[in-house]
Motif scaffolding. Structure first.
Motif, PDB file in Angstrom:
ATOM      1  N   LYS A  40       3.522 -35.044 -40.244  1.00  6.87           N
ATOM      2  CA  LYS A  40       3.541 -33.240 -40.376  1.00  6.87           C
ATOM      3  C   LYS A  40       2.744 -32.532 -39.299  1.00  6.87           C
ATOM      4  CE  LYS A  40       0.520 -34.074 -43.946  1.00  6.87           C
ATOM      5  NZ  LYS A  40      -0.484 -33.761 -44.763  1.00  6.87           N
ATOM      6  N   GLU A  41       2.358 -32.616 -38.359  1.00  3.33           N
ATOM      7  CA  GLU A  41       1.926 -32.426 -36.706  1.00  3.33           C
ATOM      8  C   GLU A  41       3.021 -30.925 -36.587  1.00  3.33           C
ATOM      9  OE1 GLU A  41      -0.203 -34.813 -34.299  1.00  3.33           O
ATOM     10  OE2 GLU A  41      -1.467 -34.445 -35.403  1.00  3.33           O
ATOM     11  N   ARG A  42       4.661 -31.738 -36.596  1.00  9.57           N
ATOM     12  CA  ARG A  42       5.310 -31.243 -36.007  1.00  9.57           C
ATOM     13  C   ARG A  42       6.495 -30.752 -37.290  1.00  9.57           C
ATOM     14  NH1 ARG A  42       7.739 -36.711 -35.576  1.00  9.57           N
ATOM     15  NH2 ARG A  42       9.295 -37.479 -36.846  1.00  9.57           N
ATOM     16  N   ALA A  43       6.365 -30.939 -38.182  1.00  7.75           N
ATOM     17  CA  ALA A  43       6.899 -30.473 -39.609  1.00  7.75           C
ATOM     18  C   ALA A  43       6.856 -28.516 -38.774  1.00  7.75           C
ATOM     19  CB  ALA A  43       6.455 -30.983 -41.123  1.00  7.75           C
ATOM     20  N   ASP A  44       7.392 -28.013 -39.513  1.00  6.74           N
ATOM     21  CA  ASP A  44       7.533 -26.893 -40.388  1.00  6.74           C
ATOM     22  C   ASP A  44       7.078 -25.874 -41.634  1.00  6.74           C
ATOM     23  OD1 ASP A  44       7.642 -24.032 -39.838  1.00  6.74           O
ATOM     24  OD2 ASP A  44      10.259 -23.817 -40.346  1.00  6.74           O
ATOM     25  N   ILE A  45       5.817 -26.148 -41.803  1.00  9.44           N
ATOM     26  CA  ILE A  45       5.103 -25.663 -42.747  1.00  9.44           C
ATOM     27  C   ILE A  45       5.143 -24.368 -43.669  1.00  9.44           C
ATOM     28  CG2 ILE A  45       4.057 -26.540 -44.765  1.00  9.44           C
ATOM     29  CD1 ILE A  45       3.259 -29.174 -43.624  1.00  9.44           C
ATOM     30  N   ASP A  46       5.819 -23.579 -44.583  1.00  8.76           N
ATOM     31  CA  ASP A  46       5.957 -22.084 -45.063  1.00  8.76           C
ATOM     32  C   ASP A  46       5.360 -21.723 -46.002  1.00  8.76           C
ATOM     33  OD1 ASP A  46       5.640 -19.763 -44.555  1.00  8.76           O
ATOM     34  OD2 ASP A  46       8.138 -19.877 -44.319  1.00  8.76           O
ATOM     35  N   LEU A  47       4.063 -21.334 -46.264  1.00  6.99           N
ATOM     36  CA  LEU A  47       3.531 -21.370 -47.947  1.00  6.99           C
ATOM     37  C   LEU A  47       3.781 -19.950 -48.187  1.00  6.99           C
ATOM     38  CD1 LEU A  47       0.875 -23.906 -48.018  1.00  6.99           C
ATOM     39  CD2 LEU A  47       3.139 -24.334 -48.524  1.00  6.99           C
ATOM     40  N   THR A  48       3.584 -19.709 -49.106  1.00  7.78           N
ATOM     41  CA  THR A  48       3.570 -18.444 -50.592  1.00  7.78           C
ATOM     42  C   THR A  48       1.885 -18.137 -49.678  1.00  7.78           C
ATOM     43  OG1 THR A  48       2.802 -19.119 -52.208  1.00  7.78           O
ATOM     44  CG2 THR A  48       5.348 -19.164 -51.992  1.00  7.78           C
ATOM     45  N   ALA A  49       1.964 -16.619 -49.860  1.00  4.03           N
ATOM     46  CA  ALA A  49       0.253 -16.388 -49.701  1.00  4.03           C
ATOM     47  C   ALA A  49      -0.329 -17.048 -50.311  1.00  4.03           C
ATOM     48  CB  ALA A  49       0.086 -14.699 -49.884  1.00  4.03           C
ATOM     49  N   SER A  50      -0.661 -17.480 -51.773  1.00  3.95           N
ATOM     50  CA  SER A  50      -1.273 -17.765 -52.409  1.00  3.95           C
ATOM     51  C   SER A  50      -1.672 -18.708 -53.314  1.00  3.95           C
ATOM     52  CB  SER A  50      -0.723 -17.007 -54.239  1.00  3.95           C
ATOM     53  OG  SER A  50       0.599 -18.176 -54.844  1.00  3.95           O
ATOM     54  N   ALA A  51      -0.091 -19.910 -52.790  1.00  2.00           N
ATOM     55  CA  ALA A  51      -0.636 -21.651 -51.527  1.00  2.00           C
ATOM     56  C   ALA A  51      -1.223 -21.482 -50.524  1.00  2.00           C
ATOM     57  CB  ALA A  51       1.016 -22.147 -51.936  1.00  2.00           C
ATOM     58  N   LEU A 108       2.623 -33.236 -52.782  1.00  2.00           N
ATOM     59  CA  LEU A 108       4.356 -33.028 -52.927  1.00  2.00           C
ATOM     60  C   LEU A 108       4.537 -32.724 -51.286  1.00  2.00           C
ATOM     61  CD1 LEU A 108       6.766 -32.173 -54.074  1.00  2.00           C
ATOM     62  CD2 LEU A 108       5.650 -29.873 -54.405  1.00  2.00           C
ATOM     63  N   ILE A 109       3.949 -31.535 -51.154  1.00  2.99           N
ATOM     64  CA  ILE A 109       4.405 -31.734 -49.307  1.00  2.99           C
ATOM     65  C   ILE A 109       4.675 -32.856 -48.443  1.00  2.99           C
ATOM     66  CG2 ILE A 109       3.114 -30.819 -46.930  1.00  2.99           C
ATOM     67  CD1 ILE A 109       2.585 -28.950 -47.987  1.00  2.99           C
ATOM     68  N   ASP A 110       3.912 -33.819 -48.389  1.00  2.40           N
ATOM     69  CA  ASP A 110       3.664 -35.543 -48.153  1.00  2.40           C
ATOM     70  C   ASP A 110       4.455 -35.888 -48.396  1.00  2.40           C
ATOM     71  OD1 ASP A 110       0.941 -35.617 -46.227  1.00  2.40           O
ATOM     72  OD2 ASP A 110       0.536 -35.833 -47.528  1.00  2.40           O
ATOM     73  N   LYS A 111       5.596 -36.135 -49.677  1.00  2.98           N
ATOM     74  CA  LYS A 111       6.050 -36.651 -50.389  1.00  2.98           C
ATOM     75  C   LYS A 111       8.088 -36.463 -49.640  1.00  2.98           C
ATOM     76  CE  LYS A 111       8.405 -35.516 -53.895  1.00  2.98           C
ATOM     77  NZ  LYS A 111       9.036 -34.352 -54.704  1.00  2.98           N
ATOM     78  N   MET A 112       7.492 -34.825 -49.493  1.00  2.00           N
ATOM     79  CA  MET A 112       9.280 -34.037 -48.942  1.00  2.00           C
ATOM     80  C   MET A 112       9.029 -34.243 -48.451  1.00  2.00           C
ATOM     81  SD  MET A 112       8.356 -30.318 -50.613  1.00  2.00           S
ATOM     82  CE  MET A 112       9.286 -29.251 -50.219  1.00  2.00           C
ATOM     83  N   LEU A 113       8.310 -34.482 -46.659  1.00  2.39           N
ATOM     84  CA  LEU A 113       8.176 -34.331 -45.418  1.00  2.39           C
ATOM     85  C   LEU A 113       8.863 -36.712 -45.542  1.00  2.39           C
ATOM     86  CD1 LEU A 113       5.189 -33.274 -44.174  1.00  2.39           C
ATOM     87  CD2 LEU A 113       7.085 -33.145 -43.948  1.00  2.39           C
ATOM     88  N   LEU A 114       8.259 -37.196 -45.916  1.00  2.96           N
ATOM     89  CA  LEU A 114       8.380 -38.612 -46.203  1.00  2.96           C
ATOM     90  C   LEU A 114      10.242 -38.803 -46.377  1.00  2.96           C
ATOM     91  CD1 LEU A 114       7.464 -42.020 -45.930  1.00  2.96           C
ATOM     92  CD2 LEU A 114       7.288 -41.322 -48.199  1.00  2.96           C
ATOM     93  N   ALA A 137       8.457 -23.442 -48.395  1.00  2.39           N
ATOM     94  CA  ALA A 137       9.163 -24.413 -47.924  1.00  2.39           C
ATOM     95  C   ALA A 137       8.123 -25.347 -47.040  1.00  2.39           C
ATOM     96  CB  ALA A 137      10.218 -24.156 -47.408  1.00  2.39           C
ATOM     97  N   VAL A 138       8.917 -26.126 -46.539  1.00  5.46           N
ATOM     98  CA  VAL A 138       9.397 -27.797 -45.986  1.00  5.46           C
ATOM     99  C   VAL A 138       9.813 -27.942 -45.127  1.00  5.46           C
ATOM    100  CG1 VAL A 138       7.762 -29.973 -44.979  1.00  5.46           C
ATOM    101  CG2 VAL A 138       6.875 -29.024 -47.416  1.00  5.46           C
ATOM    102  N   ASN A 139       9.746 -27.802 -43.947  1.00  6.63           N
ATOM    103  CA  ASN A 139      11.398 -27.605 -43.108  1.00  6.63           C
ATOM    104  C   ASN A 139      12.290 -27.453 -43.613  1.00  6.63           C
ATOM    105  OD1 ASN A 139       9.884 -29.196 -40.881  1.00  6.63           O
ATOM    106  ND2 ASN A 139      10.090 -31.030 -42.229  1.00  6.63           N
ATOM    107  N   GLY A 140      12.552 -25.662 -44.108  1.00  7.96           N
ATOM    108  CA  GLY A 140      13.657 -25.423 -44.663  1.00  7.96           C
ATOM    109  C   GLY A 140      13.193 -25.681 -46.400  1.00  7.96           C
TER     110      GLY A 140
END
Length: 531
Positions: free
Chosen positions: A503-514, A93-99, A46-49
């Motif tokens: 990106k520095e202030r984002a909450d990026i929570d990846l699964t173990a494999s990711a 994909l993460i950058d796109k979601m943050l944007l 998840a990116v910021n939930g």
């Protein structure tokens, strides 16, 4: 205004532009998993939930894969893994979601009607130029594993994110004076001439007594360890094989009959080679169908990971001097001959400390000799002699071979032109802040600094060849293009810095494999075009 700081970040500018222009484009001919990507879970984190959907990740991966394959037709899943393509797709994909999230947070509203118009006019959802609702629904459900309403909500956020990019990258003001100053930095040119004094190819220090080598190793531990790390591939290496092969190509669209005929041809060649392996090189030149034809099929030495696995495994399994049965890869049928094997090497720094000490002692001696020669050369310059006269004197003392040629002749060389925006790099010399700064102060009246310069292990005598400064009149016809270029650089740099802060202030929570993928950098795979 100096924009050198921006040039130092030029490698990331293109990526920033791509971030600002991200638009999801579907390709009907590809589906999830078709390029070696199969997500184990519906979500990769998840990116910021907000969930990272595996379908989107898979699609970004496929887009990158297709792009690589356009430039390298032999690009495959194995290479994709080596290049870390899954990680690159996840980052995009993460950058796109943050944007998208920032667009929503800042209230850059996009109406549902605008979303509908944008989707409706997208050619990827059209059949014969008209929007096809069934096609649209299938693609959204299949590729992204999302409902239409969820997709449209996400697309709305992405359009808002695009507006952020547009605002941040709105063309900044660049004055004519600034544009001229930057253009002058790019177009003022200096060319140097030089004579280099490199250490003679150092021997292995075999004549260095063991007591001297041991004392050096004890007193210069840091040098020993640094040399070992810089040359570790000499001391730690996997098994290597030198092989030859004969490739009978098979087209990807070949019929079963054509495939069978190719295999039969390869088998006949293998039988002939096995009967007399010494003829393998001649057979390779006669029958080979790749770039090694004419070279006896020689592939040189290679380690594991260099060739496709279908080729590599049977090649390394062969005994030296033996010929394989036909081996099939994506390129066709191969007959392989194992010519020579080098065993794996795993020497620690302690194993080779005396060997390295001897090499470094020999190198120090060679450097000292090169430095003395360079200093004598400069003394000649101070005495009024030209570079050409001094080089002629040096070469006169060199022994000639039976053809009258002299090995290691000195010569006056040229760097070619370089600009102030080259950093400290000087063509054909290397990076040297000292020479680079001095170069711009040399004049036709005082072209030669009467001293030597050390770059790496080599010593240089230099002089000015030319210094050209473009005039303001030359700038007039290029003013508009230069202003536009600087505006684009400033806009892209601003967007890059903004994305970094987000990106520095984002909450990026990846699964173990990711997370494992994200933290592991892929290494390029060096392979031939033919195997």
């Amino acid at each position: 205004m100096n924009m050198q700081w921006m040039r130092e970040r030029s490698s990331s500018l293109l990526i920033s532009l791509l971030f600002a222009a991200i638009i999801i484009v579907f390709a009907l001919q590809f589906g999830p998993g078709s390029r070696g990507f199969t997500a184990e879970r519906a979500e990769a984190g998840a990116v910021n939930g907000e969930a990272i959907h595996s379908g989107e990740w898979s699609f970004y991966y496929q887009q990158l894969f297709d792009s690589r394959q356009r430039f390298d037709p032999n690009f495959n899943n194995e290479k994709a893994e080596q290049f870390g393509l899954k990680q690159q797709a996840l980052d995009q994909l993460i950058d796109k979601m943050l944007l998208s999230q920032e667009g929503e947070r800042l209230g850059l509203a996009v109406s549902r009607a605008e979303v509908g118009r944008d989707i409706f006019k997208s050619p990827v959802f059209q059949v014969e130029g008209k929007f096809d609702k069934d096609l649209y629904t299938r693609m959204v459900n299949y590729y992204f594993k999302m409902s239409v309403s969820a997709y449209e909500e996400k697309h709305q956020e992405e359009m808002a994110g695009g507006r952020i990019a547009g605002l941040i990258q709105a063309s900044p003001v660049v004055s004519e004076t600034t544009a001229y100053d930057e253009w002058l930095l790019d177009n003022e040119r200096v060319t140097l001439e030089f004579v280099k004094f490199a250490p003679a190819e150092a021997d292995q220090g075999a004549d260095v007594p063991e007591t001297e080598a041991a004392a050096f190793a004890d007193n210069q531990r840091d040098k020993i360890e640094k040399f070992y790390e810089n040359h570790k591939s000499d001391y730690v290496k996997d098994e290597e094989l030198r092989a030859r092969h004969i490739l009978i190509k098979v087209d990807k669209e070949a019929t079963k009959k054509e495939q069978r005929e190719a295999k039969e041809k390869a088998q006949k060649i293998a039988d002939e080679a096995k009967a007399d392996p010494t003829k393998f090189a001649a057979l390779a030149d006669q029958y080979g169908e790749d770039s090694t034809k004419g070279k006896g099929g020689d592939l040189g030495f290679f380690g594991r990971g260099r060739m496709v696995k279908e080729f590599e495994d049977p090649a390394f399994a062969l005994e030296v001097g033996k010929v394989s049965d036909p081996i099939q890869t994506q390129f066709g049928w191969h007959v392989i001959y194992a010519e020579e094997k080098k065993p794996a090497v795993n020497k620690t720094v302690d194993d080779v400390r005396l060997e390295i000490a001897r090499k470094l002692i020999a190198l120090d001696r060679a450097k000292a000799l090169a430095k003395r020669e360079a200093e004598q050369f400069i003394e000649g310059v101070k005495g009024g002699k030209s570079f050409e006269d001094l080089v002629a004197e040096l070469n006169a003392g060199l022994p000639a071979d039976e053809k009258g040629e002299k090995a290691g002749e000195w010569k006056v060389e040229s760097t070619g032109p370089f600009s102030r925006t080259s950093g400290s790099y000087i063509p054909r010399i290397g990076a040297s802040d000292e020479i680079f700064k001095l170069a711009w102060d040399l004049t036709p009246e005082a072209p030669m600094p009467q001293r030597i310069f050390e770059v790496g292990d080599t010593f240089y005598a230099i002089r000015l060849k030319s210094h050209t400064k473009p005039t303001k009149d030359e700038f007039v016809g290029k003013k508009d293009a230069e202003i536009k270029r600087l505006q684009q650089q400033l806009a892209s740099s601003a967007f890059e810095q903004w994305m970094k802060a987000v990106k520095e202030r984002a909450d990026i929570d990846l699964t173990a494999s990711a997370k494992m993928l994200h933290e592991t950098e892929g290494q390029p795979l060096s392979t031939s075009d033919d195997y």
